[in-house]
Design an enzyme around this catalytic site. Structure first.
Site, mmCIF file in Angstrom:
data_model
loop_
_atom_site.group_PDB
_atom_site.id
_atom_site.type_symbol
_atom_site.label_atom_id
_atom_site.label_comp_id
_atom_site.label_asym_id
_atom_site.label_seq_id
_atom_site.Cartn_x
_atom_site.Cartn_y
_atom_site.Cartn_z
ATOM 1 N N THR A 70 80.999 102.316 65.675
ATOM 2 C CA THR A 70 82.162 103.186 65.834
ATOM 3 C C THR A 70 82.905 102.734 67.091
ATOM 4 O OG1 THR A 70 81.050 104.752 67.303
ATOM 5 C CG2 THR A 70 80.777 105.111 64.922
ATOM 6 N N ILE B 51 73.292 103.565 75.801
ATOM 7 C CA ILE B 51 71.849 103.676 76.021
ATOM 8 C C ILE B 51 71.110 102.756 75.051
ATOM 9 C CG2 ILE B 51 69.861 105.256 76.029
ATOM 10 C CD1 ILE B 51 71.865 107.518 76.753
ATOM 11 N N GLY B 52 71.606 102.672 73.812
ATOM 12 C CA GLY B 52 70.936 101.850 72.798
ATOM 13 C C GLY B 52 70.863 100.384 73.183
ATOM 14 N N TYR C 8 79.943 119.214 70.991
ATOM 15 C CA TYR C 8 78.954 118.133 71.115
ATOM 16 C C TYR C 8 77.556 118.716 71.315
ATOM 17 C CZ TYR C 8 76.014 114.775 73.633
ATOM 18 O OH TYR C 8 74.953 114.012 74.055
ATOM 19 N N ALA C 9 77.430 119.596 72.321
ATOM 20 C CA ALA C 9 76.107 120.148 72.639
ATOM 21 C C ALA C 9 75.553 120.937 71.458
ATOM 22 C CB ALA C 9 76.204 121.018 73.889
ATOM 23 N N TYR D 217 88.306 116.851 86.964
ATOM 24 C CA TYR D 217 88.537 118.119 86.264
ATOM 25 C C TYR D 217 88.322 119.316 87.191
ATOM 26 C CZ TYR D 217 88.025 115.582 81.764
ATOM 27 O OH TYR D 217 88.152 114.736 80.695
ATOM 28 N N ASN E 48 72.359 113.342 82.588
ATOM 29 C CA ASN E 48 73.422 112.321 82.524
ATOM 30 C C ASN E 48 72.916 110.948 82.947
ATOM 31 O OD1 ASN E 48 74.906 114.936 82.697
ATOM 32 N ND2 ASN E 48 76.666 113.570 82.656
ATOM 33 N N THR F 87 69.612 115.865 74.474
ATOM 34 C CA THR F 87 70.308 115.943 75.766
ATOM 35 C C THR F 87 70.039 117.274 76.453
ATOM 36 O OG1 THR F 87 72.525 116.192 76.725
ATOM 37 C CG2 THR F 87 72.331 116.657 74.402
ATOM 38 N N ASP F 88 70.152 117.290 77.775
ATOM 39 C CA ASP F 88 70.007 118.559 78.512
ATOM 40 C C ASP F 88 71.143 119.518 78.198
ATOM 41 O OD1 ASP F 88 72.062 117.276 79.886
ATOM 42 O OD2 ASP F 88 71.150 117.451 81.871
HETATM 43 P P1 NAD Z 1 77.390 105.930 72.920
HETATM 44 O O1 NAD Z 1 78.553 106.689 72.385
HETATM 45 O O2 NAD Z 1 77.602 104.889 73.962
HETATM 46 O O3 NAD Z 1 76.599 105.220 71.723
HETATM 47 C C1 NAD Z 1 76.425 105.835 70.473
HETATM 48 C C2 NAD Z 1 76.171 104.741 69.437
HETATM 49 O O4 NAD Z 1 75.937 105.374 68.166
HETATM 50 C C3 NAD Z 1 77.374 103.804 69.249
HETATM 51 O O5 NAD Z 1 76.949 102.466 69.292
HETATM 52 C C4 NAD Z 1 77.914 104.167 67.873
HETATM 53 O O6 NAD Z 1 78.493 103.061 67.178
HETATM 54 C C5 NAD Z 1 76.654 104.660 67.172
HETATM 55 N N1 NAD Z 1 76.956 105.571 66.058
HETATM 56 C C6 NAD Z 1 77.791 106.637 66.078
HETATM 57 N N2 NAD Z 1 77.823 107.213 64.845
HETATM 58 C C7 NAD Z 1 76.970 106.493 64.060
HETATM 59 C C8 NAD Z 1 76.558 106.601 62.703
HETATM 60 N N3 NAD Z 1 77.042 107.565 61.905
HETATM 61 N N4 NAD Z 1 75.664 105.710 62.247
HETATM 62 C C9 NAD Z 1 75.164 104.724 63.029
HETATM 63 N N5 NAD Z 1 75.539 104.556 64.314
HETATM 64 C C10 NAD Z 1 76.438 105.446 64.824
HETATM 65 O O7 NAD Z 1 76.382 107.053 73.437
HETATM 66 P P2 NAD Z 1 75.182 106.945 74.492
HETATM 67 O O8 NAD Z 1 75.655 107.473 75.776
HETATM 68 O O9 NAD Z 1 74.562 105.611 74.400
HETATM 69 O O10 NAD Z 1 74.203 108.045 73.877
HETATM 70 C C11 NAD Z 1 73.148 107.676 72.999
HETATM 71 C C12 NAD Z 1 72.339 108.923 72.681
HETATM 72 O O11 NAD Z 1 71.808 109.483 73.879
HETATM 73 C C13 NAD Z 1 73.115 110.026 72.004
HETATM 74 O O12 NAD Z 1 72.294 110.610 71.018
HETATM 75 C C14 NAD Z 1 73.387 111.015 73.132
HETATM 76 O O13 NAD Z 1 73.515 112.333 72.628
HETATM 77 C C15 NAD Z 1 72.133 110.862 73.955
HETATM 78 N N6 NAD Z 1 72.240 111.166 75.396
HETATM 79 C C16 NAD Z 1 73.178 110.546 76.158
HETATM 80 C C17 NAD Z 1 73.239 110.803 77.528
HETATM 81 C C18 NAD Z 1 74.243 110.114 78.418
HETATM 82 O O14 NAD Z 1 74.358 110.467 79.596
HETATM 83 N N7 NAD Z 1 74.966 109.122 77.943
HETATM 84 C C19 NAD Z 1 72.356 111.722 78.097
HETATM 85 C C20 NAD Z 1 71.384 112.330 77.282
HETATM 86 C C21 NAD Z 1 71.347 112.039 75.939
HETATM 87 P P1 TYD Z 2 80.975 113.024 81.335
HETATM 88 O O1 TYD Z 2 80.746 111.655 81.877
HETATM 89 O O2 TYD Z 2 81.976 113.215 80.250
HETATM 90 O O3 TYD Z 2 79.539 113.563 80.901
HETATM 91 P P2 TYD Z 2 79.090 115.065 80.422
HETATM 92 O O4 TYD Z 2 80.302 115.843 80.067
HETATM 93 O O5 TYD Z 2 78.243 114.749 79.243
HETATM 94 O O6 TYD Z 2 78.330 115.641 81.580
HETATM 95 O O7 TYD Z 2 81.380 113.973 82.533
HETATM 96 C C1 TYD Z 2 80.546 114.113 83.664
HETATM 97 C C2 TYD Z 2 81.202 115.125 84.580
HETATM 98 O O8 TYD Z 2 82.442 114.573 85.066
HETATM 99 C C3 TYD Z 2 81.567 116.423 83.871
HETATM 100 O O9 TYD Z 2 81.312 117.531 84.724
HETATM 101 C C4 TYD Z 2 83.036 116.299 83.597
HETATM 102 C C5 TYD Z 2 83.546 115.442 84.747
HETATM 103 N N1 TYD Z 2 84.691 114.589 84.401
HETATM 104 C C6 TYD Z 2 85.865 114.630 85.194
HETATM 105 O O10 TYD Z 2 85.952 115.367 86.193
HETATM 106 N N2 TYD Z 2 86.910 113.835 84.833
HETATM 107 C C7 TYD Z 2 86.873 113.015 83.733
HETATM 108 O O11 TYD Z 2 87.870 112.326 83.436
HETATM 109 C C8 TYD Z 2 85.666 112.972 82.949
HETATM 110 C C9 TYD Z 2 85.560 112.082 81.729
HETATM 111 C C10 TYD Z 2 84.599 113.770 83.327
#
Ligand code: NAD
Ligand code: TYD
Length: 343
Positions: free
Chosen positions: A38, A14-15, A157-158, A214, A186, A129-130
């Protein structure tokens, strides 16, 4: 008037999309992008921004108080999204989630507060996050998460994200800090680390591998295009009420089985490519967002998340950017994959 935002976690999925979106659309904003790089942080996600005049990348950790103080001092507001983000990893080892998601958030709040006596209050936005709301039952499609739904996180995580939410709330209540929190569903789109379900399934199919679904596959997620999320973050950063929470959702609920079948169709593959695997422990059944507050107060609605087009576009991105995900999958990710799914 020009402004400077500190973005944390800006080399992740997202970043990096946020950094690109801001550089393209906001000539008035300079970004300082700090990321620890990371396993999920990848400078390749920021390719093309190396010499951008309004984007500066700094490798650093959000738990480093001195660095956070220096960087917050240089900016007008903070968009904090650095986090450990994958539920399955948190089930294997919760420690990095506690350290970064909770410790990193409090470090940012502490340093922003200390600076406020000399530089004035700087807004801190937490990207939450939701998943902090827990799960909804499948047999009550009428139920949605609202901002006042009690938090009931179910995975490590949550729970770590819910803790960060509560620390942000406390910073406002106790110290009057200018904070806002977003709780989004998501995301999907380019540059998502291929441990998350959409890029994992698409890239597995390109590699000729099956997709690990899953449990019964009936769990439901609400899918939002990452740039819709980025746009919503900007709205909340610039217009949100101090201390408030804003839900962000795509109004786009799909079961995992439905999602999987759509991906298989787009890839020209059949159901024989589904590998039914053991369910995730504590697997949340359904997430669904009521995003009426952000629409009513800030005029935000998703415009890029409609299916099937948005999914088609995302699948095409992974097909066209094979080098990107192949390099990611050949790295540390391999060891994680073997632990999670076996050989
Ligand atoms: P991601 O894992 O792709 O990115 C996370 C980034 O944070 C990485 O670049 C990592 O290097 C950096 N990071 C981790 N630990 C760190 C630290 N200690 N210091 C500095 N940087 C660090 O995750 P994402 O999917 O891009 O999620 C970004 C944010 O959005 C998170 O806070 C996540 O909880 C939130 N979020 C994600 C989703 C989704 O569907 N992906 C949905 C809602 C909220
Ligand atoms: P994920 O992308 O890990 O997001 P989140 O757990 O944050 O919702 O998973 C999305 C959905 O897909 C979740 O219900 C778990 C399912 N899933 C699988 O069925 N197989 C997989 O290998 C993964 C990674 C997720």
């Amino acid at each position: 008037m020009s402004t400077t935002w500190l973005l944390t976690g800006g080399a992740g999925f997202i970043g990096a999309n946020f950094a690109r979106f801001i550089c393209e659309t906001r000539p008035d904003v300079t970004l300082i992008n700090v990321d620890a790089l990371t396993y999920s942080g990848n400078l390749e996600n920021l390719a093309g921004l190396e010499n951008h005049p309004r984007h500066e990348f700094i490798k650093g950790d959000v738990r480093d108080a001195q660095l956070m103080r220096e960087l917050i001092d240089r900016c007008d507001a903070v968009v904090h999204m650095a986090a450990e983000s994958h539920v399955d990893r948190s089930i294997m080892d919760s420690k990095p989630f506690i350290d970064t998601n909770i410790g990193g958030t409090q470090t940012i709040l502490d340093e922003a507060r200390k600076l406020s006596s000399t530089t004035g209050s700087k807004r801190v936005l937490l990207v939450s996050t939701d998943e902090v709301y827990g799960a909804l039952p499948l047999d009550r499609p009428d139920l949605l998460f609202r901002e006042d739904t009690p938090l009931a996180p179910n995975s490590p995580y949550a729970a770590s994200k819910a803790s960060a939410d509560m620390l942000v709330r406390a910073a406002h209540h106790t110290f009057g800090m200018d904070v806002v929190t977003t709780r989004c569903s998501n995301n999907f789109g380019p540059y998502q680390f291929p441990e998350k379900v959409i890029p994992l399934f698409v890239t597995n199919l390109i590699e000729g591998r099956k997709v690990p679904l899953y449990g019964d596959g009936l769990n439901v997620r609400d899918w939002l295009h990452v740039i819709d999320h980025c746009e919503a973050i900007v709205r909340v950063l610039e217009g949100g009420t101090p201390g408030d929470v804003y839900n962000i959702g795509g109004n786009n609920e799909r079961s995992n089985l439905e999602l999987t079948k759509s991906i298989l169709d787009l890839m020209g593959r059949g159901d024989d490519m589904i590998q039914h695997v053991a369910d995730r422990p504590g697997h949340d059944r359904r997430y669904a967002i009521d995003a009426s507050k952000i629409k009513a107060e800030l005029g935000w609605e998703p415009t890029r998340s409609a299916w099937p087009d948005a999914l088609v576009e995302t699948v095409a991105w992974y097909r066209e950017n094979e080098g990107w995900w192949r390099r990611v999958k050949s790295g540390e990710y391999r060891a994680f994959y073997a632990r999670q799914y076996g050989a």
